[in-house]
Structure formats: C-alpha cells, structure tokens
Motif scaffolding. Structure first.
Motif, PDB file in Angstrom:
ATOM      1  N   ALA A 110       0.836  -1.204   0.000  1.00  0.00           N
ATOM      2  CA  ALA A 110       0.000   0.000   0.000  1.00  0.00           C
ATOM      3  C   ALA A 110       0.869   1.252   0.000  1.00  0.00           C
ATOM      4  O   ALA A 110       0.590   2.217  -0.713  1.00  0.00           O
ATOM      5  N   GLN A 111       1.951   1.233   0.771  1.00  0.00           N
ATOM      6  CA  GLN A 111       2.863   2.376   0.808  1.00  0.00           C
ATOM      7  C   GLN A 111       3.543   2.563  -0.547  1.00  0.00           C
ATOM      8  O   GLN A 111       3.673   3.682  -1.033  1.00  0.00           O
ATOM      9  N   ARG A 112       3.979   1.455  -1.154  1.00  0.00           N
ATOM     10  CA  ARG A 112       4.598   1.530  -2.481  1.00  0.00           C
ATOM     11  C   ARG A 112       3.632   2.138  -3.478  1.00  0.00           C
ATOM     12  O   ARG A 112       3.984   2.973  -4.307  1.00  0.00           O
ATOM     13  N   ARG A 113       2.371   1.732  -3.387  1.00  0.00           N
ATOM     14  CA  ARG A 113       1.349   2.254  -4.284  1.00  0.00           C
ATOM     15  C   ARG A 113       1.150   3.744  -4.075  1.00  0.00           C
ATOM     16  O   ARG A 113       1.017   4.510  -5.024  1.00  0.00           O
ATOM     17  N   LEU A 165       3.310   5.905  -2.890  1.00  0.00           N
ATOM     18  CA  LEU A 165       4.488   6.641  -3.345  1.00  0.00           C
ATOM     19  C   LEU A 165       4.570   6.702  -4.864  1.00  0.00           C
ATOM     20  O   LEU A 165       4.934   7.733  -5.432  1.00  0.00           O
ATOM     21  N   ALA A 166       4.240   5.606  -5.522  1.00  0.00           N
ATOM     22  CA  ALA A 166       4.324   5.549  -6.978  1.00  0.00           C
ATOM     23  C   ALA A 166       3.138   6.236  -7.640  1.00  0.00           C
ATOM     24  O   ALA A 166       3.245   6.763  -8.734  1.00  0.00           O
ATOM     25  N   ALA A 192       1.448   2.483 -10.457  1.00  0.00           N
ATOM     26  CA  ALA A 192       1.285   1.155  -9.871  1.00  0.00           C
ATOM     27  C   ALA A 192       0.500   0.238 -10.805  1.00  0.00           C
ATOM     28  O   ALA A 192       0.839  -0.919 -10.975  1.00  0.00           O
ATOM     29  N   GLY A 193      -0.526   0.754 -11.399  1.00  0.00           N
ATOM     30  CA  GLY A 193      -1.279  -0.017 -12.376  1.00  0.00           C
ATOM     31  C   GLY A 193      -2.320  -0.945 -11.777  1.00  0.00           C
ATOM     32  O   GLY A 193      -2.335  -1.228 -10.584  1.00  0.00           O
ATOM     33  N   ALA A 194      -3.173  -1.423 -12.650  1.00  0.00           N
ATOM     34  CA  ALA A 194      -4.286  -2.268 -12.232  1.00  0.00           C
ATOM     35  C   ALA A 194      -3.809  -3.606 -11.679  1.00  0.00           C
ATOM     36  O   ALA A 194      -4.419  -4.145 -10.758  1.00  0.00           O
ATOM     37  N   ALA A 195      -2.721  -4.138 -12.225  1.00  0.00           N
ATOM     38  CA  ALA A 195      -2.228  -5.435 -11.744  1.00  0.00           C
ATOM     39  C   ALA A 195      -1.813  -5.341 -10.283  1.00  0.00           C
ATOM     40  O   ALA A 195      -2.125  -6.235  -9.487  1.00  0.00           O
TER      41      ALA A 195
END
Length: 76
Positions: free
Chosen positions: A6-9, A11-12, A17-20
């Motif tokens: 969730a944090q990576r999402r 930040l990006a 991050a994209g649907a995948a």
C-alpha cells in the motif's frame, strides 16, 4: 506485506502502480480480511482507499462502513 504494498502504491501513484498491482493488493486484503484477521478495521480502510482511487464508490463506501462498524473511533 500489505502495508508495504500500500505504501509503495501511494508513493508511486495509482497510475504508475497499475491495475495489476491494485488487483494483487486487493486480493491480499481480501485474504487478510477473510482469513487472517476478520476484525481488522485497518484492512477495510486500506481497501476503501484503493477502491475510492479506482472510482469504485459503492464498494469503497461499503468498506468504510465496515471499518467504522469494527472501530467507531476510526472516524477521525
């Protein structure tokens, strides 16, 4: 793991991050909600945030309502 994804999402950004990634994270959250910790309001809140960003408003509202039912003090 869920918090890290969730944090990576966050930040990006959802566009990067994209649907995948979203689908993988939602699948992990579903597993956490149903098997690991059904009483975790935090899982439902993260789920709501992702669904809201994906413009899935009905599902996001349902997740928020469930989070509040599990922890009414989380309304702040």
């Amino acid at each position: 793991l869920v918090r890290a994804l969730a944090q990576r999402r966050r930040l990006a950004g959802p566009a990067v991050a994209g649907a995948a990634d979203d689908n993988a994270l939602l699948a992990l959250l579903k597993t956490a909600r149903e098997q690991a910790d059904p009483l975790s309001w935090q899982v439902r809140l993260v789920e709501a945030e992702i669904l809201l960003e994906r413009h899935q408003l009905d599902q996001a509202a349902e997740a928020v309502q469930e989070a509040l039912a599990l922890n009414p003090r989380s309304a702040e």
